[in-house]
Write a protein that holds these residues in place. Structure first.
Motif, PDB file in Angstrom:
ATOM      1  N   SER A  19       8.209 -24.883 -30.086  1.00 30.44           N
ATOM      2  CA  SER A  19       8.219 -26.239 -30.680  1.00 30.44           C
ATOM      3  C   SER A  19       8.647 -27.148 -29.663  1.00 30.44           C
ATOM      4  N   VAL A  20       8.059 -28.538 -29.694  1.00 34.44           N
ATOM      5  CA  VAL A  20       8.414 -29.352 -28.750  1.00 34.44           C
ATOM      6  C   VAL A  20       8.730 -30.507 -29.567  1.00 34.44           C
ATOM      7  N   VAL A  21      10.000 -31.319 -29.266  1.00 33.87           N
ATOM      8  CA  VAL A  21      10.456 -32.231 -29.957  1.00 33.87           C
ATOM      9  C   VAL A  21      10.055 -33.582 -29.249  1.00 33.87           C
ATOM     10  N   THR A  98      12.589 -27.852 -36.468  1.00 30.47           N
ATOM     11  CA  THR A  98      11.507 -27.007 -35.705  1.00 30.47           C
ATOM     12  C   THR A  98      11.977 -25.747 -36.357  1.00 30.47           C
ATOM     13  N   SER A  99      10.750 -24.688 -35.792  1.00 31.66           N
ATOM     14  CA  SER A  99      10.958 -23.315 -36.322  1.00 31.66           C
ATOM     15  C   SER A  99      10.561 -22.490 -35.223  1.00 31.66           C
ATOM     16  N   GLY A 100      10.301 -22.936 -33.812  1.00 27.92           N
ATOM     17  CA  GLY A 100      10.172 -22.064 -32.786  1.00 27.92           C
ATOM     18  C   GLY A 100      11.264 -21.154 -32.294  1.00 27.92           C
ATOM     19  N   ASP A 101      11.000 -20.371 -31.709  1.00 24.91           N
ATOM     20  CA  ASP A 101      12.229 -19.316 -31.053  1.00 24.91           C
ATOM     21  C   ASP A 101      12.474 -19.963 -30.143  1.00 24.91           C
ATOM     22  N   VAL A 102      12.085 -21.041 -29.232  1.00 24.47           N
ATOM     23  CA  VAL A 102      12.166 -21.792 -28.137  1.00 24.47           C
ATOM     24  C   VAL A 102      11.824 -23.305 -28.355  1.00 24.47           C
ATOM     25  N   VAL A 103      12.542 -24.187 -28.187  1.00 23.11           N
ATOM     26  CA  VAL A 103      12.376 -25.706 -28.422  1.00 23.11           C
ATOM     27  C   VAL A 103      12.382 -26.443 -27.168  1.00 23.11           C
ATOM     28  N   VAL A 104      11.317 -27.310 -26.793  1.00 24.55           N
ATOM     29  CA  VAL A 104      11.394 -28.113 -25.673  1.00 24.55           C
ATOM     30  C   VAL A 104      11.607 -29.535 -26.314  1.00 24.55           C
ATOM     31  N   VAL A 105      12.671 -29.948 -25.639  1.00 26.41           N
ATOM     32  CA  VAL A 105      12.886 -31.613 -25.798  1.00 26.41           C
ATOM     33  C   VAL A 105      12.609 -32.456 -24.557  1.00 26.41           C
ATOM     34  N   MET A 106      11.898 -33.431 -25.052  1.00 31.53           N
ATOM     35  CA  MET A 106      11.440 -34.469 -23.982  1.00 31.53           C
ATOM     36  C   MET A 106      11.265 -35.860 -24.414  1.00 31.53           C
ATOM     37  N   ASP A 107      11.189 -36.738 -23.405  1.00 31.11           N
ATOM     38  CA  ASP A 107      10.690 -38.094 -23.803  1.00 31.11           C
ATOM     39  C   ASP A 107       9.264 -38.182 -24.179  1.00 31.11           C
ATOM     40  N   SER A 108       9.016 -39.381 -24.647  1.00 33.17           N
ATOM     41  CA  SER A 108       7.770 -39.354 -25.133  1.00 33.17           C
ATOM     42  C   SER A 108       6.811 -40.666 -24.648  1.00 33.17           C
ATOM     43  N   ASP A 109       7.400 -40.832 -23.305  1.00 28.63           N
ATOM     44  CA  ASP A 109       6.973 -42.017 -22.461  1.00 28.63           C
ATOM     45  C   ASP A 109       6.454 -41.422 -21.194  1.00 28.63           C
ATOM     46  N   ASP A 166      25.768 -32.678 -15.515  1.00 27.62           N
ATOM     47  CA  ASP A 166      25.373 -33.338 -14.407  1.00 27.62           C
ATOM     48  C   ASP A 166      24.387 -34.481 -14.456  1.00 27.62           C
ATOM     49  N   ARG A 167      24.613 -35.205 -13.403  1.00 35.00           N
ATOM     50  CA  ARG A 167      23.867 -36.406 -13.210  1.00 35.00           C
ATOM     51  C   ARG A 167      22.496 -36.241 -13.195  1.00 35.00           C
ATOM     52  N   GLU A 168      22.104 -35.103 -12.427  1.00 30.54           N
ATOM     53  CA  GLU A 168      20.589 -34.863 -12.208  1.00 30.54           C
ATOM     54  C   GLU A 168      19.789 -34.432 -13.491  1.00 30.54           C
ATOM     55  N   THR A 169      20.725 -33.825 -14.590  1.00 31.45           N
ATOM     56  CA  THR A 169      19.746 -33.410 -15.442  1.00 31.45           C
ATOM     57  C   THR A 169      19.878 -34.499 -16.514  1.00 31.45           C
ATOM     58  N   GLY A 170      18.783 -34.595 -17.267  1.00 28.65           N
ATOM     59  CA  GLY A 170      18.506 -35.494 -18.563  1.00 28.65           C
ATOM     60  C   GLY A 170      18.234 -34.773 -19.742  1.00 28.65           C
ATOM     61  N   ASP A 171      17.361 -35.346 -20.650  1.00 32.20           N
ATOM     62  CA  ASP A 171      17.267 -34.908 -22.051  1.00 32.20           C
ATOM     63  C   ASP A 171      16.085 -33.995 -21.871  1.00 32.20           C
ATOM     64  N   PHE A 172      15.303 -33.517 -21.021  1.00 35.71           N
ATOM     65  CA  PHE A 172      14.068 -32.642 -20.748  1.00 35.71           C
ATOM     66  C   PHE A 172      14.641 -31.252 -20.453  1.00 35.71           C
ATOM     67  N   GLY A 173      14.587 -30.347 -21.550  1.00 30.59           N
ATOM     68  CA  GLY A 173      14.766 -29.095 -21.063  1.00 30.59           C
ATOM     69  C   GLY A 173      14.111 -27.923 -22.441  1.00 30.59           C
ATOM     70  N   ALA A 174      14.526 -26.807 -22.021  1.00 33.95           N
ATOM     71  CA  ALA A 174      13.850 -25.796 -23.036  1.00 33.95           C
ATOM     72  C   ALA A 174      15.386 -25.207 -23.493  1.00 33.95           C
ATOM     73  N   PHE A 175      15.303 -24.933 -24.829  1.00 36.72           N
ATOM     74  CA  PHE A 175      16.727 -24.281 -25.684  1.00 36.72           C
ATOM     75  C   PHE A 175      16.065 -23.317 -26.554  1.00 36.72           C
ATOM     76  N   ASP A 176      16.859 -22.209 -26.319  1.00 33.18           N
ATOM     77  CA  ASP A 176      16.532 -20.777 -27.236  1.00 33.18           C
ATOM     78  C   ASP A 176      17.240 -21.302 -28.524  1.00 33.18           C
ATOM     79  N   ARG A 177      16.773 -20.839 -29.632  1.00 36.57           N
ATOM     80  CA  ARG A 177      16.956 -21.057 -31.212  1.00 36.57           C
ATOM     81  C   ARG A 177      18.328 -21.165 -31.158  1.00 36.57           C
ATOM     82  N   LYS A 178      19.016 -19.966 -30.747  1.00 36.22           N
ATOM     83  CA  LYS A 178      20.557 -20.133 -30.686  1.00 36.22           C
ATOM     84  C   LYS A 178      21.210 -21.297 -30.298  1.00 36.22           C
ATOM     85  N   VAL A 179      20.720 -22.052 -29.355  1.00 35.72           N
ATOM     86  CA  VAL A 179      21.389 -23.091 -28.753  1.00 35.72           C
ATOM     87  C   VAL A 179      21.089 -24.269 -29.846  1.00 35.72           C
ATOM     88  N   VAL A 180      19.931 -24.203 -30.039  1.00 36.72           N
ATOM     89  CA  VAL A 180      19.491 -25.112 -31.290  1.00 36.72           C
ATOM     90  C   VAL A 180      20.275 -25.312 -32.797  1.00 36.72           C
TER      91      VAL A 180
END
Ligand code: UDP
Ligand code: MG
Length: 346
Positions: A19-21, A98-109, A166-180
């Motif tokens: 899934s991608v959000v 979402t229903s994926g077992d892994v979910v990607v969250v990213m900005d849309s710009d 961390d300052r270097e990480t933002g909102d772009f990432g992939a998360f396992d269903r457990k984390v979601v």
């Protein structure tokens, strides 16, 4: 902590669904370019995918354009809010659907390059990590003022909160269903997503990604919006600002006591001198200043308590398109007990 992704995309992905959000606020002009880059990447994964877009009360025709895009973009799902609720809540609403077992969250710009998704997923696939963040390798891209502010925020957050972000990480990432699911089990209204993910724990890693410039439109985050998020973040994840007043108060009272003793002794030995208007004034200003700051900080926390006890829904959905099941206008599980996964540890 970080390893370059060697397992690459040639290994087929073992996920029954990705899934991608995508949270969106006034992103009409960037949509075509976004899907033109995102869809081929997702198709290349070789597993079913869904794209869950959340139109966060856009004032332009983002929603209408998304509906049109459904003709060409496979598995595009759309949730649109009754008004603008902010990115953190838009992401929450997307994740909840979402229903994926892994979910990607990213900005849309397109600041978060879709081409990095296979690497994020490859790292997740290794099985060592439940959350994989994109770590930006080009930190100082923004304006100097914004960079200075963000450095100050991360220092303060690091110092005052009980979790690490961390300052270097933002909102772009992939998360396992457990984390979601863990993220969604946190019902609070004042949401700082990265803090909530960090608080949830799980095994986390980062991979380096070069972020891009915003393609169209302008950033939605003015200085004051960012400042509000920063204050909400710090006061949601630590109580140091609240507790430090006991320390400062004790220190100030002890100093005042010492000064009082000094004045008494001085009067006894040297007699009374001219009434000390300046020192009186300084003392009054100093103490009323401290009290006002302290009250302000208590007010900040009281504000959190106030908005939490109201238990208002996080958002309302105006329309939802493309979902198998009907989507209620309320957040899923609204008012229900926390899911089982969350019972321990709270
Ligand atoms: N966004 C949103 N609601 C808002 C503000 C922003 O959903 O109230 C979305 C926006 O459409 C984009 C992402 O959040 O996809 C990041 O926003 P933006 O690019 O404005 O922030 P920046 O990149 O400057 O931090
Ligand atoms: Mg942006």
């Amino acid at each position: 902590m970080t390893t370059a992704p060697e397992t690459s995309t040639q290994d087929t992905l073992r996920a029954s669904m990705v899934s991608v959000v995508l949270p969106m606020h006034n992103e009409r002009d960037g949509l075509d370019r976004l899907f033109a880059r995102l869809v081929p990447v997702l198709q290349g994964l070789g597993v079913p995918f869904e794209i869950v877009t959340v139109d966060d009360g856009s004032r332009d025709d983002t929603f209408e354009r998304l509906k049109v895009a459904r003709a060409t973009v496979p598995n595009l799902k759309i949730v649109t809010f009754s008004r603008n609720f902010g990115k953190e809540i838009a992401v929450t609403a997307g994740l909840a659907r979402t229903s994926g077992d892994v979910v990607v969250v990213m900005d849309s710009d397109l600041q978060h390059p879709p081409e990095a998704i296979p690497q994020l997923l490859a790292e997740w696939q290794c099985g060592h990590y439940d959350a994989v963040y994109a770590r930006r390798v080009d930190l100082d891209r923004g304006s100097p003022l914004r960079n200075a502010f963000s450095t100050a925020f991360y220092k303060a957050f690091d110092y005052m909160s009980e979790i690490r972000v961390d300052r270097e990480t933002g909102d772009f990432g992939a998360f396992d269903r457990k984390v979601v699911d863990a993220f969604l089990a946190m019902p609070e209204r004042n949401r700082f997503n990265r803090g909530l993910f960090a608080w949830a724990g799980f095994r986390t890693t980062t991979i380096p990604v070069t972020m891009e410039e915003r393609q169209t439109g302008t950033s939605q985050w003015g200085f004051f919006k960012l400042l509000r998020l920063a204050i909400a973040a710090i006061t949601s994840f630590g109580t140091l600002p609240l507790k430090i007043w006991a320390v400062i108060g004790t220190f100030v009272s002890l100093s005042a006591l010492a000064y009082g003793l000094f004045v008494i002794l001085k009067t006894l030995i040297f007699g009374a001198d001219t009434p000390g208007f300046p020192s009186l004034m300084v003392a009054i200003l100093f103490f009323s200043g401290i009290q006002l700051v302290g009250l302000g900080i208590i007010g900040e926390y009281l504000g959190h308590v106030f908005s939490e006890v109201k238990r208002r829904p996080l958002y309302f959905v105006r329309e939802a398109i493309g979902f198998d099941r009907p989507v209620s206008i309320l957040p899923p599980n609204h008012g229900a007990a926390a899911p089982e996964a969350n019972r321990d540890g709270r």
